[in-house]
Each structure stands twice: as C-alpha cells, then as structure tokens.
Write a protein that holds these residues in place. Sequence first.
Motif, PDB file in Angstrom:
ATOM      1  N   GLY A 129       0.788  -1.227   0.000  1.00  0.00           N
ATOM      2  CA  GLY A 129       0.000   0.000   0.000  1.00  0.00           C
ATOM      3  C   GLY A 129       0.823   1.281   0.000  1.00  0.00           C
ATOM      4  N   GLY A 130       2.101   1.165  -0.257  1.00  0.00           N
ATOM      5  CA  GLY A 130       2.984   2.343  -0.287  1.00  0.00           C
ATOM      6  C   GLY A 130       2.787   3.171  -1.549  1.00  0.00           C
ATOM      7  N   GLU A 131       3.772   3.994  -1.862  1.00  0.00           N
ATOM      8  CA  GLU A 131       3.707   4.878  -3.028  1.00  0.00           C
ATOM      9  C   GLU A 131       3.806   4.074  -4.321  1.00  0.00           C
ATOM     10  N   TRP A 132       3.115   4.578  -5.351  1.00  0.00           N
ATOM     11  CA  TRP A 132       3.207   3.950  -6.669  1.00  0.00           C
ATOM     12  C   TRP A 132       4.600   4.176  -7.231  1.00  0.00           C
ATOM     13  N   HIS A 148       9.889   6.962  -8.806  1.00  0.00           N
ATOM     14  CA  HIS A 148       8.573   7.447  -8.392  1.00  0.00           C
ATOM     15  C   HIS A 148       7.682   7.545  -9.626  1.00  0.00           C
ATOM     16  N   ALA A 149       6.461   7.032  -9.526  1.00  0.00           N
ATOM     17  CA  ALA A 149       5.535   7.033 -10.661  1.00  0.00           C
ATOM     18  C   ALA A 149       5.012   8.440 -10.927  1.00  0.00           C
ATOM     19  N   ASP A 150       5.104   8.881 -12.163  1.00  0.00           N
ATOM     20  CA  ASP A 150       4.609  10.175 -12.594  1.00  0.00           C
ATOM     21  C   ASP A 150       3.084  10.100 -12.704  1.00  0.00           C
ATOM     22  N   PRO A 151       2.355  10.897 -11.905  1.00  0.00           N
ATOM     23  CA  PRO A 151       0.888  10.823 -11.930  1.00  0.00           C
ATOM     24  C   PRO A 151       0.289  11.097 -13.314  1.00  0.00           C
TER      25      PRO A 151
END
Length: 156
Positions: A129-132, A148-151
């Motif tokens: 459940g952490g960061e995408w 880090h996933a770019d929204p």
Amino acid sequence: MPHHEKVAVAGVIEHVFAHRFTLICNDQAYLADLGPKGAEAFALKEGVAVRLEGEQRPSEIKVARIARKGGSFVEVEHKKPHHGPKHRHPEGPADPRVAVAAVKKDGWTPTGEPARKPKHFEVLARRRGGEWTELHVDFSGVIYKEKHADPEKWGL
C-alpha cells in the motif's frame, strides 16, 4: 535504433553553452554538441570559424570531428549512456508475463498491463500500500530501475 544522417557543416560559432554551441552557416543556425570530453579537447569560442562533421539528430548535430578553419580535425568520442549494474540488453522474446512475475516475486503488487518499450517493460506497482513506483524490467525478468511514478503518465 534510429538512423541519423551524416552531415558536414562549416560556419562561425555564434553562442557557446558549455559543450553545446550554435553555428551559423549560410544564414542558418545549427545547434551542435561536442559533449563534455569534446569541449575539453577543443576550446569553443564565439566568433571562431570552424568546420565539423557529425550525425544530424532531431534537435542537434552530434559532432564527431571539428576543426578551426584551415586547421586539423579533432576527433570527438561520445560515450553511450551508462545504466545501472542490473541493466542488460534484452535477450529472448518480450513476454509481459515474465515482467509481471518478476515484479510479484520481488514483493511488488502490479496494476494494469506492463507498457512495452523497445528494450524493457515498464510496470506500475507498489509494496504494502505504499507509493506507486514505476519499475523497469528487462525481457529476462530483471528489475533494473525503480522510480517514483509520474501521476500524469500513469493517470494516478
């Protein structure tokens, strides 16, 4: 791999930006790149007449050889980008199931379909459940990059 046309241009250096510069030839400006090592081997100076040879890329000329007008050419070597220690070029078929299995085995929970790239898959995943996170997985199933996933890119 894209094919880049070989070009030869002669003109005057107008502006210098570290190892990149603009060259004016027949009233047209060209952006050229010597690279950091090339700039050490050939001092760029505004107003100097030069001739160069290189590959025309979409945004600039990658200089392979450069000389002052009437002088000898200096060879310029452009190193290929260095990837992390786990990065390998693809071998075998590109199977998205291999990428998903590697991600799951490493403790990630993937979502959606892996995005196929020429040499890897990009997988959107997260742990507990952490960061995408965007994972780059080569065709043999090795995760060689996490970022880090770019929204905007992933529609988050």
